[in-house]
Enzyme design. Structure first.
Site, PDB file in Angstrom:
ATOM      1  N   SER A 160     -68.422   6.130  81.213  1.00  0.00           N
ATOM      2  CA  SER A 160     -68.102   4.761  81.669  1.00  0.00           C
ATOM      3  C   SER A 160     -69.401   3.974  81.780  1.00  0.00           C
ATOM      4  CB  SER A 160     -67.434   4.810  83.044  1.00  0.00           C
ATOM      5  OG  SER A 160     -67.388   3.511  83.608  1.00  0.00           O
ATOM      6  N   TYR A 173     -67.627   7.544  91.914  1.00  0.00           N
ATOM      7  CA  TYR A 173     -67.191   7.522  90.511  1.00  0.00           C
ATOM      8  C   TYR A 173     -68.362   7.164  89.596  1.00  0.00           C
ATOM      9  CZ  TYR A 173     -64.879   5.920  86.227  1.00  0.00           C
ATOM     10  OH  TYR A 173     -64.515   5.734  84.911  1.00  0.00           O
TER      11      TYR A 173
HETATM   12  P1  NAD Z   1     -55.228   7.271  82.352  1.00  0.00           P
HETATM   13  O1  NAD Z   1     -54.858   7.393  83.787  1.00  0.00           O
HETATM   14  O2  NAD Z   1     -54.316   6.549  81.425  1.00  0.00           O
HETATM   15  O3  NAD Z   1     -55.489   8.719  81.733  1.00  0.00           O
HETATM   16  C1  NAD Z   1     -56.112   9.730  82.457  1.00  0.00           C
HETATM   17  C2  NAD Z   1     -55.671  11.033  81.850  1.00  0.00           C
HETATM   18  O4  NAD Z   1     -56.449  12.088  82.453  1.00  0.00           O
HETATM   19  C3  NAD Z   1     -54.202  11.373  82.104  1.00  0.00           C
HETATM   20  O5  NAD Z   1     -53.657  11.956  80.928  1.00  0.00           O
HETATM   21  C4  NAD Z   1     -54.280  12.444  83.225  1.00  0.00           C
HETATM   22  O6  NAD Z   1     -53.202  13.358  83.186  1.00  0.00           O
HETATM   23  C5  NAD Z   1     -55.569  13.125  82.833  1.00  0.00           C
HETATM   24  N1  NAD Z   1     -56.187  13.901  83.895  1.00  0.00           N
HETATM   25  C6  NAD Z   1     -56.647  13.477  85.117  1.00  0.00           C
HETATM   26  N2  NAD Z   1     -57.153  14.509  85.811  1.00  0.00           N
HETATM   27  C7  NAD Z   1     -57.015  15.613  85.004  1.00  0.00           C
HETATM   28  C8  NAD Z   1     -57.352  16.969  85.138  1.00  0.00           C
HETATM   29  N3  NAD Z   1     -57.906  17.422  86.262  1.00  0.00           N
HETATM   30  N4  NAD Z   1     -57.072  17.823  84.128  1.00  0.00           N
HETATM   31  C9  NAD Z   1     -56.480  17.372  82.981  1.00  0.00           C
HETATM   32  N5  NAD Z   1     -56.147  16.090  82.783  1.00  0.00           N
HETATM   33  C10 NAD Z   1     -56.404  15.224  83.790  1.00  0.00           C
HETATM   34  O7  NAD Z   1     -56.698   6.625  82.378  1.00  0.00           O
HETATM   35  P2  NAD Z   1     -57.678   6.028  81.252  1.00  0.00           P
HETATM   36  O8  NAD Z   1     -58.034   4.681  81.706  1.00  0.00           O
HETATM   37  O9  NAD Z   1     -57.148   6.240  79.888  1.00  0.00           O
HETATM   38  O10 NAD Z   1     -58.966   6.956  81.510  1.00  0.00           O
HETATM   39  C11 NAD Z   1     -59.394   7.966  80.629  1.00  0.00           C
HETATM   40  C12 NAD Z   1     -60.886   8.160  80.774  1.00  0.00           C
HETATM   41  O11 NAD Z   1     -61.552   6.939  80.480  1.00  0.00           O
HETATM   42  C13 NAD Z   1     -61.358   8.593  82.162  1.00  0.00           C
HETATM   43  O12 NAD Z   1     -62.352   9.598  82.035  1.00  0.00           O
HETATM   44  C14 NAD Z   1     -61.962   7.321  82.733  1.00  0.00           C
HETATM   45  O13 NAD Z   1     -62.980   7.588  83.673  1.00  0.00           O
HETATM   46  C15 NAD Z   1     -62.505   6.686  81.485  1.00  0.00           C
HETATM   47  N6  NAD Z   1     -62.724   5.233  81.610  1.00  0.00           N
HETATM   48  C16 NAD Z   1     -61.673   4.361  81.702  1.00  0.00           C
HETATM   49  C17 NAD Z   1     -61.922   2.994  81.813  1.00  0.00           C
HETATM   50  C18 NAD Z   1     -60.822   1.968  81.894  1.00  0.00           C
HETATM   51  O14 NAD Z   1     -61.125   0.782  82.110  1.00  0.00           O
HETATM   52  N7  NAD Z   1     -59.556   2.340  81.720  1.00  0.00           N
HETATM   53  C19 NAD Z   1     -63.241   2.529  81.824  1.00  0.00           C
HETATM   54  C20 NAD Z   1     -64.287   3.440  81.741  1.00  0.00           C
HETATM   55  C21 NAD Z   1     -64.009   4.781  81.624  1.00  0.00           C
END
Ligand code: NAD
Length: 263
Positions: A160, A173
């Protein structure tokens, strides 16, 4: 060997294929791929010809639906923080396809805490977030490395911009993503030449995670040079690029519409 401008360039086995077969015959594990960024990475990889192991810790129906919608995919419920689960994911991919070429460490968690509310960022919050974003990711990578070495494979961590700048949903985070960035660079140094390790650092991306972050979305529209929040496809495109770029390792690439240069 191809010669360009006097420099020898090795012809990549992954880089010179048409878009639809850039990952043909390759096997990828994408953690947390039942929704959001992970789901889109699984879909983009499948379009590029990969067989994909789809995973989530809780959303079984959604994970099964993603896997069923792809040409060659398999869903496994596993929590990367539970002892033995990362190894189970690796074993499931091997049992089905006999190899692992790409690991995308996408599973992540957060807790939204305004940074000045220090009392709410207790050590138990740090532990819960680091358990997934740093320790779980580490164990997952360690479980896959022996097989990735065999294939001269690659790891792409989903980090991120909170790990690059003084921003993000909470201090624990942001710190966990900074640790993940450094984990990426340090691993790249020791796993070459067999395994490349890179990270994508998304800015604000529209996913279920950020569905009710409208104020943040509006702020990004105002500040970011590209004047919009990101789409999951913006991130998946870069993950695919890193997975197939044969001479890139140890890099953390922001996919953020230019937000980090405006902060
Ligand atoms: P999301 O909630 O749609 O997806 C998260 C996924 O991670 C889900 O499938 C959930 O089941 C899985 N998960 C969580 N804990 C887990 C575990 N212990 N074991 C296995 N699976 C697990 O969220 P997203 O926004 O798609 O986020 C995905 C990644 O992107 C994350 O690492 C997040 O930090 C990163 N991210 C997201 C954003 C954003 O703006 N959405 C920005 C920066 C980084």
């Amino acid at each position: 060997m191809v010669w360009e401008l006097g420099y020898p360039t090795a012809v990549s086995t992954l880089g010179n294929l048409s878009d639809n077969d850039r990952l043909a015959g390759r096997v990828a594990i994408v953690t947390g791929s039942s929704s959001g960024i992970g789901e889109e990475v699984a879909r983009r990889f499948a379009t590029a010809g990969a067989s994909v192991l789809v995973n989530s810790s809780r959303s079984v129906d959604a994970g099964l639906a993603v896997a069923e919608s792809l040409p060659d995919a398999h869903y496994v419920r596993a929590d990367i923080t539970v002892e033995g689960d990362p190894e189970r994911l690796v074993a499931a991919a091997l049992e089905r396809w006999g190899r692992i070429d790409v690991l995308v460490n996408n599973a992540g968690t957060t807790e939204v805490i305004p940074h000045h509310e220090l009392d709410r960022a207790g050590v138990e919050v740090w532990r819960r977030i680091f358990e997934v974003n740093v320790f779980g990711t580490w164990v997952m990578t360690m479980a896959a490395v022996p097989k990735l070495r065999e294939q001269r494979g690659t790891v792409v961590n989903i980090s991120s911009i909170a790990g690059l700048r003084a921003t993000g949903s909470s201090i624990p985070y942001a710190s966990s993503k900074a640790a993940l960035n450094h984990q990426t660079v340090l691993l790249a140094k020791v796993l070459g030449p067999e395994v490349r390790v890179n990270a994508v650092a998304p800015g604000l991306i529209d996913t279920p995670w950020t569905a009710d972050w409208d104020a943040v979305r509006e702020a990004v529209r105002q500040v970011a040079p590209l004047k919009r929040s990101g789409r999951v496809g913006d991130v998946a495109e870069m993950v695919l690029a890193l997975a197939t770029s044969s001479y890139v390792t140890g890099q953390v690439l922001a996919v953020d519409g230019g937000l980090t240069i405006a902060l």
